[in-house]
Design an enzyme around this catalytic site. Sequence first.
Site, PDB file in Angstrom:
ATOM      1  N   LYS A 155      -1.125   1.823  -6.880  1.00  0.00           N
ATOM      2  CA  LYS A 155      -1.187   0.415  -7.411  1.00  0.00           C
ATOM      3  C   LYS A 155      -2.723  -0.134  -6.760  1.00  0.00           C
ATOM      4  O   LYS A 155      -2.849   0.199  -5.437  1.00  0.00           O
ATOM      5  CB  LYS A 155      -0.040  -0.428  -7.009  1.00  0.00           C
ATOM      6  N   GLU A 209       4.702 -17.708  -2.746  1.00  0.00           N
ATOM      7  CA  GLU A 209       5.097 -16.324  -2.060  1.00  0.00           C
ATOM      8  C   GLU A 209       4.993 -16.475  -0.456  1.00  0.00           C
ATOM      9  O   GLU A 209       3.928 -16.614   0.217  1.00  0.00           O
ATOM     10  CB  GLU A 209       4.047 -15.124  -2.335  1.00  0.00           C
TER      11      GLU A 209
END
Length: 408
Positions: A155, A209
């Site tokens: 990723k 977050e």
Amino acid sequence: MTLAMASAGRWWEPTRIVGTVSGRSSDGEFLAAVAAQIRDTPPGAPSDPSTPSTPSTPSAPSAPSAPSDPSDPSPSGLPVAFGVVGFEPDSRATFHLTAGMVEGPPGAPRSSQLDPRADHAPTVVSLRPRPSADDYSRTVAAALDRIAREGGDRKIVLGRWQDVTMSAPLQPAELAARLHARNPASVVLALPLADPRAQPATLVAATPELLIARRGDRILSRPLAGSVPRASDPGEDKERGRRLLADAKNLREHAFVVRAIADALGPLCDEFRVPAAPCLIGTDSMWHLASPIAGRLSPQATKEWDALRLARLLHPTPAVAGTPRTWAMDAISELEESPRGPFTGAAGWVDAVGDGAFHVVIRAAVVQGVSVRLFAGAGIVDGSIPAEEAAETGAKMMTVMRALGGAK
Ligand SMILES: C=C(O[C@@H]1C=C(C(=O)O)C=C[C@H]1O)C(=O)O
């Protein structure tokens, strides 16, 4: 200068800033010294004349109230170091040493420079995407090639910027107040950045977050990864959230992050809980997959791991960098237009007993007079579609753009 934080409907400001320090984001000794310095800062220490306190600071600290959220600044009213660690190892970390954070009046600050009805409200006069959405899509395709060359199970998080010019200098506190009003579930931060070469700049974010919160031996992390833009039609909006929860590509993107955090924190904990599947959280512009990860540190780890050290252990997670970390960071520095600096860094506070909370610097802007710089990134994995990632980064920037009055 403006140093402030809002979470769970509450607004916090320092009683006094007693000093500001900066160093390299990867300098463990410097960051350990920040945490040590706050242990030596007496509450209500006299202010350093070179760092004037925030003008809107309440004159008397209010009584510390019970924490309603793990992100709240120290409920004990202890001194805290409040700052940001940047994304790149050689970026600048800035910490403000405060005598304590106190709760301000709800909805502070009082004035509203950004009230669209006010004639003095700065308005957006120009926008410059860097790079354009099409060029960004081409960069995503280049990242997909790199992932494929390595066998696919990797990723890379790729971002882009938007440079906004306002009609008049923007007050960071006003942008923070607007973001807070529109994003009550996010943590809002306004944090002056120390850079001796530049005109004063302030990082402002409304982040959903949580990288890490520590209260005594309890820790909590709530990573996000795997996202889709929300829809204005309520039926379609709900459907997008439902599809995201079951989408194989997004679940894979998310799993990289959960695994990295569990691998790092699990060994420090006597009790540790990782949800079997992510849940869905929404912001004003996005749906995200989220995993609340909770643990109880061992007695030894509780002594050794303050909140800032825990943040350094985790940062940067695969939510903002990718996997494997070093390979992904190299790809980012080759593919992105410029270093991110504070964007996708870790911002928050640590107190004298090692408690604290650090948040991932997303849905963020750096405000410098009439200039406002935005950043947004998206996780790229095998199966990502470049145009969709461009749309996702555009939607993520909408949180700040709406607060600037530059979008509906
Ligand atoms: C990098 C950003 O977001 C990160 C990437 C996400 C994703 O790819 O789905 C979701 C939340 C963040 O961890 C950003 O908002 O700028």
